[in-house]
Write a protein that holds these residues in place. Structure first.
Motif, PDB file in Angstrom:
ATOM      1  N   LEU A  49      12.422   3.399 -18.341  1.00  0.00           N
ATOM      2  CA  LEU A  49      11.748   2.388 -17.531  1.00  0.00           C
ATOM      3  C   LEU A  49      11.861   1.050 -18.239  1.00  0.00           C
ATOM      4  O   LEU A  49      11.867   0.987 -19.470  1.00  0.00           O
ATOM      5  N   SER A  50      11.931  -0.018 -17.471  1.00  0.00           N
ATOM      6  CA  SER A  50      11.963  -1.352 -18.072  1.00  0.00           C
ATOM      7  C   SER A  50      10.892  -2.228 -17.427  1.00  0.00           C
ATOM      8  O   SER A  50      10.564  -2.060 -16.252  1.00  0.00           O
ATOM      9  N   ARG A  51      10.331  -3.100 -18.247  1.00  0.00           N
ATOM     10  CA  ARG A  51       9.379  -4.093 -17.734  1.00  0.00           C
ATOM     11  C   ARG A  51      10.146  -5.392 -17.604  1.00  0.00           C
ATOM     12  O   ARG A  51      10.769  -5.873 -18.548  1.00  0.00           O
ATOM     13  N   ARG A  52      10.110  -5.948 -16.404  1.00  0.00           N
ATOM     14  CA  ARG A  52      10.858  -7.169 -16.127  1.00  0.00           C
ATOM     15  C   ARG A  52      10.320  -8.321 -16.984  1.00  0.00           C
ATOM     16  O   ARG A  52       9.117  -8.425 -17.212  1.00  0.00           O
ATOM     17  N   ALA A  53      11.223  -9.159 -17.444  1.00  0.00           N
ATOM     18  CA  ALA A  53      10.819 -10.304 -18.266  1.00  0.00           C
ATOM     19  C   ALA A  53       9.819 -11.164 -17.494  1.00  0.00           C
ATOM     20  O   ALA A  53       9.882 -11.270 -16.261  1.00  0.00           O
ATOM     21  N   GLU A 136      16.020 -10.698 -20.143  1.00  0.00           N
ATOM     22  CA  GLU A 136      15.957  -9.897 -18.923  1.00  0.00           C
ATOM     23  C   GLU A 136      14.830  -8.873 -18.923  1.00  0.00           C
ATOM     24  O   GLU A 136      14.258  -8.576 -17.882  1.00  0.00           O
ATOM     25  N   VAL A 137      14.527  -8.309 -20.095  1.00  0.00           N
ATOM     26  CA  VAL A 137      13.650  -7.150 -20.192  1.00  0.00           C
ATOM     27  C   VAL A 137      12.528  -7.430 -21.188  1.00  0.00           C
ATOM     28  O   VAL A 137      12.792  -7.798 -22.336  1.00  0.00           O
ATOM     29  N   GLY A 138      11.280  -7.245 -20.737  1.00  0.00           N
ATOM     30  CA  GLY A 138      10.134  -7.484 -21.604  1.00  0.00           C
ATOM     31  C   GLY A 138       9.792  -6.304 -22.490  1.00  0.00           C
ATOM     32  O   GLY A 138       9.280  -6.473 -23.599  1.00  0.00           O
ATOM     33  N   ALA A 139      10.069  -5.072 -22.037  1.00  0.00           N
ATOM     34  CA  ALA A 139       9.769  -3.863 -22.804  1.00  0.00           C
ATOM     35  C   ALA A 139      10.479  -2.697 -22.139  1.00  0.00           C
ATOM     36  O   ALA A 139      10.895  -2.790 -20.973  1.00  0.00           O
ATOM     37  N   ILE A 140      10.619  -1.605 -22.885  1.00  0.00           N
ATOM     38  CA  ILE A 140      11.200  -0.381 -22.323  1.00  0.00           C
ATOM     39  C   ILE A 140      10.361   0.805 -22.779  1.00  0.00           C
ATOM     40  O   ILE A 140       9.618   0.720 -23.756  1.00  0.00           O
ATOM     41  N   ARG A 141      10.490   1.898 -22.046  1.00  0.00           N
ATOM     42  CA  ARG A 141       9.924   3.170 -22.506  1.00  0.00           C
ATOM     43  C   ARG A 141      10.635   4.316 -21.806  1.00  0.00           C
ATOM     44  O   ARG A 141      11.066   4.190 -20.649  1.00  0.00           O
ATOM     45  N   TRP A 142      10.780   5.415 -22.557  1.00  0.00           N
ATOM     46  CA  TRP A 142      11.372   6.636 -22.024  1.00  0.00           C
ATOM     47  C   TRP A 142      10.231   7.556 -21.585  1.00  0.00           C
ATOM     48  O   TRP A 142       9.286   7.752 -22.332  1.00  0.00           O
ATOM     49  N   VAL A 143      10.342   8.104 -20.380  1.00  0.00           N
ATOM     50  CA  VAL A 143       9.291   8.958 -19.827  1.00  0.00           C
ATOM     51  C   VAL A 143       9.955  10.199 -19.215  1.00  0.00           C
ATOM     52  O   VAL A 143      10.970  10.073 -18.522  1.00  0.00           O
ATOM     53  N   PRO A 144       9.402  11.393 -19.440  1.00  0.00           N
ATOM     54  CA  PRO A 144       9.937  12.567 -18.740  1.00  0.00           C
ATOM     55  C   PRO A 144       9.938  12.316 -17.221  1.00  0.00           C
ATOM     56  O   PRO A 144       8.954  11.814 -16.672  1.00  0.00           O
TER      57      PRO A 144
END
Length: 193
Positions: A49-53, A136-144
């Motif tokens: 998942l990415s959080r938009r800037a 472009e991207v404020g943060a990311i995280r991997w989620v099942p």
């Protein structure tokens, strides 16, 4: 990204009808245009998942699927997905598959700015971790995947409006995203073939 990038404008049947500068197509009267969404998975079926800037024009700071974008005029959608994943997340693609060839949506922010896209959806598998581009991207995280899908379907997880519409369609493809069937490219809109 440069501000003179052009996007492909399409009619209601997905035929190309021209191009327009990307900087001019997201407003209160956004014309229907060609885009893509991608969902990136690792080998454990976790989705990125990415959080938009925060400075994005549309849905700034919102969590969303891995990467979205627009093909340049004459660019194949798969090439656009690969290009944007490299630019936004520093990712190199192991495999890419079309899964929802004819997805489209319209969504309006509280301030009236609209997204209006013919937006085929791709599953991408990678083996390396992402290196987000802060532009472009404020943060990311991997989620099942199951956890993510369940929370989106229940309304627990705040997510972009396009992802909220895409997730039920993706869930319908089966419980394991790594085994979703590939869609036929012939079902892409004409502008994307």
């Amino acid at each position: 990204m440069t501000y003179d990038e052009h996007v492909v404008l399409v009619d209601g049947e997905g035929n190309p009808i021209g191009t327009a500068p990307k900087s001019t197509v997201h407003g209160v009267e956004t014309p229907l245009h060609l885009a893509f969404s991608s969902y990136v998975f690792d080998r454990q079926a976790r989705v990125l998942l990415s959080r938009r800037a925060d400075h994005k024009i549309t849905w700034p700071g919102e969590w969303t699927n891995s990467c979205c974008g627009h093909p340049l005029p004459g660019e194949a959608l798969e090439s656009a997905v690969t290009r944007r994943l490299d630019f936004e997340l520093g990712l190199h693609v192991d495999s890419i598959d079309l899964v929802l060839p004819d997805f489209s949506y319209k969504a309006v922010m509280d301030n009236g700015i609209m997204e209006h896209e013919l937006c085929p959806v791709y599953r991408v598998i990678v083996s390396a971790d992402a290196v987000p581009n802060a532009e472009e991207v404020g943060a990311i995280r991997w989620v099942p995947w199951k956890e993510f899908a369940d929370e989106v379907l229940s309304g627990e997880m705040p997510i972009s409006p396009w992802a909220r519409e895409q997730v039920p369609l993706l869930v319908a493809l089966g419980p394991d995203p790594l085994t979703w069937p590939s869609a036929d490219r012939a079902n892409l809109p004409p502008a994307a073939r």
